[in-house]
Motif scaffolding. Sequence first.
Motif, PDB file in Angstrom:
ATOM      1  N   ALA A 136       1.183  -0.751  -0.129  1.00 11.01           N
ATOM      2  CA  ALA A 136       0.081   0.100   0.087  1.00 11.01           C
ATOM      3  C   ALA A 136       0.671   0.817   0.175  1.00 11.01           C
ATOM      4  O   ALA A 136       0.563   2.293  -0.891  1.00 11.01           O
ATOM      5  N   GLU A 137       1.744   1.253   0.724  1.00 12.60           N
ATOM      6  CA  GLU A 137       2.922   2.438   0.839  1.00 12.60           C
ATOM      7  C   GLU A 137       3.354   3.011  -0.662  1.00 12.60           C
ATOM      8  O   GLU A 137       3.458   3.974  -1.299  1.00 12.60           O
ATOM      9  N   ALA A 138       3.743   1.408  -2.144  1.00  9.71           N
ATOM     10  CA  ALA A 138       4.413   1.354  -3.239  1.00  9.71           C
ATOM     11  C   ALA A 138       3.472   2.438  -4.018  1.00  9.71           C
ATOM     12  O   ALA A 138       4.125   3.316  -4.248  1.00  9.71           O
ATOM     13  N   GLU A 139       1.986   2.312  -3.624  1.00  9.64           N
ATOM     14  CA  GLU A 139       0.794   2.731  -4.544  1.00  9.64           C
ATOM     15  C   GLU A 139       0.342   3.668  -4.015  1.00  9.64           C
ATOM     16  O   GLU A 139       0.671   4.511  -5.023  1.00  9.64           O
ATOM     17  N   HIS A 140       0.617   4.334  -2.866  1.00 10.57           N
ATOM     18  CA  HIS A 140       0.560   5.609  -2.532  1.00 10.57           C
ATOM     19  C   HIS A 140       1.962   7.040  -3.058  1.00 10.57           C
ATOM     20  O   HIS A 140       1.465   7.864  -2.943  1.00 10.57           O
ATOM     21  N   ALA A 141       2.879   5.546  -3.374  1.00 13.61           N
ATOM     22  CA  ALA A 141       3.764   7.129  -3.445  1.00 13.61           C
ATOM     23  C   ALA A 141       4.061   6.906  -4.751  1.00 13.61           C
ATOM     24  O   ALA A 141       4.941   6.985  -4.937  1.00 13.61           O
ATOM     25  N   GLY A 142       3.115   6.365  -5.336  1.00 17.88           N
ATOM     26  CA  GLY A 142       2.940   5.977  -6.748  1.00 17.88           C
ATOM     27  C   GLY A 142       3.646   5.241  -7.723  1.00 17.88           C
ATOM     28  O   GLY A 142       4.628   6.092  -8.765  1.00 17.88           O
ATOM     29  N   ALA A 143       3.496   3.900  -7.018  1.00 19.31           N
ATOM     30  CA  ALA A 143       4.540   3.383  -8.255  1.00 19.31           C
ATOM     31  C   ALA A 143       4.342   3.070  -9.477  1.00 19.31           C
ATOM     32  O   ALA A 143       5.261   2.694 -10.216  1.00 19.31           O
ATOM     33  N   GLY A 144       2.808   3.120  -9.966  1.00 20.96           N
ATOM     34  CA  GLY A 144       2.893   3.117 -11.417  1.00 20.96           C
ATOM     35  C   GLY A 144       3.150   3.953 -12.025  1.00 20.96           C
ATOM     36  O   GLY A 144       3.553   3.839 -13.041  1.00 20.96           O
TER      37      GLY A 144
END
Length: 452
Positions: free
Chosen positions: A347-355
């Motif tokens: 979830a942290e990576a998604e919040h940090a804009g992984a895509g």
Amino acid sequence: MTTRLSARAALAALADPGSFTELTVPVREYAPDGPLGWAGYDDSRERAAARTGESESVVVGTARVGGRDAVLVSFEFGFLGGSLGERTGDRLEAAYAHARDRRLPLVSLIATGGSRMQEGMLALTQLQRVARQSALTRAAGLPQVAVLRDPTTGGGWATLGAGADVVLALPGAQVGFAGSRVRPADADPAAYTAEAQYAAGFVDAVVPPEDLPAVLGTWLRLLTSPHPGPAEPPAALGGVPPGGPARTGWDAVQQARNPARPRAAAYLDAYFELRLPVHGDRAGGTDPGMLCGFGLRAGRTVAYAAQCGTATRPAGYRTAARLIRLADRLGVPVLTLVDTPGAANDAEAEHAGAGAAIADAFAAVASATVPVTTLVIGEGGSGGALALAAPGRTWVTPDSYFSVIAPELAAAILKRPTSEAPTTADQLRLRPEDLVTLGIARGVVPPPGTPA
């Protein structure tokens, strides 16, 4: 707090002895008390000049650092807090123009409190002048290096400092957009330090004063000595696995996951004579699982972005993209080492804009005009690995694999039991030899001393 050197003392501490030559810049004429008629401004300037021996808050000129020619800009904090006014802007513009005319790197030794109150908005607009000159110098393919002294705040940090290609800082220096007199009363002073900016990925290195001449000289060498043509792929440090080349896809996966297998740091140490890192994504993030920087290979510079076997975080992709774009502007070829089970997907990576971060890395590789060379040294997990792979210039080691996704996850997607992961690995054709046959890789690199 670090010891505050004068502008000329800071220059003398870095420049090769006797090499500094000051630029002559025409002096802008002012009405009494400056462009705003600020009562007492002339007296303040006269006192500052008497105290420092300088007529403005910045000294500009050319010098050699570690035998490399450069344009140097040094701030005099004792002159009205190193603040930027119109005459400061004149000198900075002249320094940038001279750097472009002579094709020289520009080094800023910053110590400033920001814009000069006594010149109002005319002082603030000097930041636009600096930004314009920096952009022109960047477009000309010339490197800019900032050294953050104490303090580096306000517009000086937000233009000359944070806008540089490589940012070095002295230990304990006050660094931040907000100066000490304008911060919230309850602000933590530790957040406004060189060390805090390094931890957040805005500074490439915190360098002790006694090491700064050598480090800066090395940076100038690295940024101005590009390797001709593409970088050759490193030799395979792990060699052929003890059991020989992988007989099955699952064997290849297990070999790549061997904890004793050589990792990125070992490859970089074997490949480069010396190297210096760039640190952080300039957006508040760092990823220890992505090593980026510049190194000397046979006396010439190659840039590198290397995954370290962990799930790559968004900050890692953004740092790699920053490195590749900088190398492209400077004409330096790039080496990427691929080794990741995949992009971080928590979830942290998604919040940090992984895509978005992965897309940025794909774009940086795709748009590079310098050659990018890739070696897969371990796990090549899905798009998180492919984002750093150079189309048409990717090699693999004997103890690596590259797959659309990890076999266990592929089995799950196909609604197969976990026990079928080995069979799925075979079907994915992810072995080094398979990748060559499929045209994904150009070849399997041999160990050192083995004929190609």
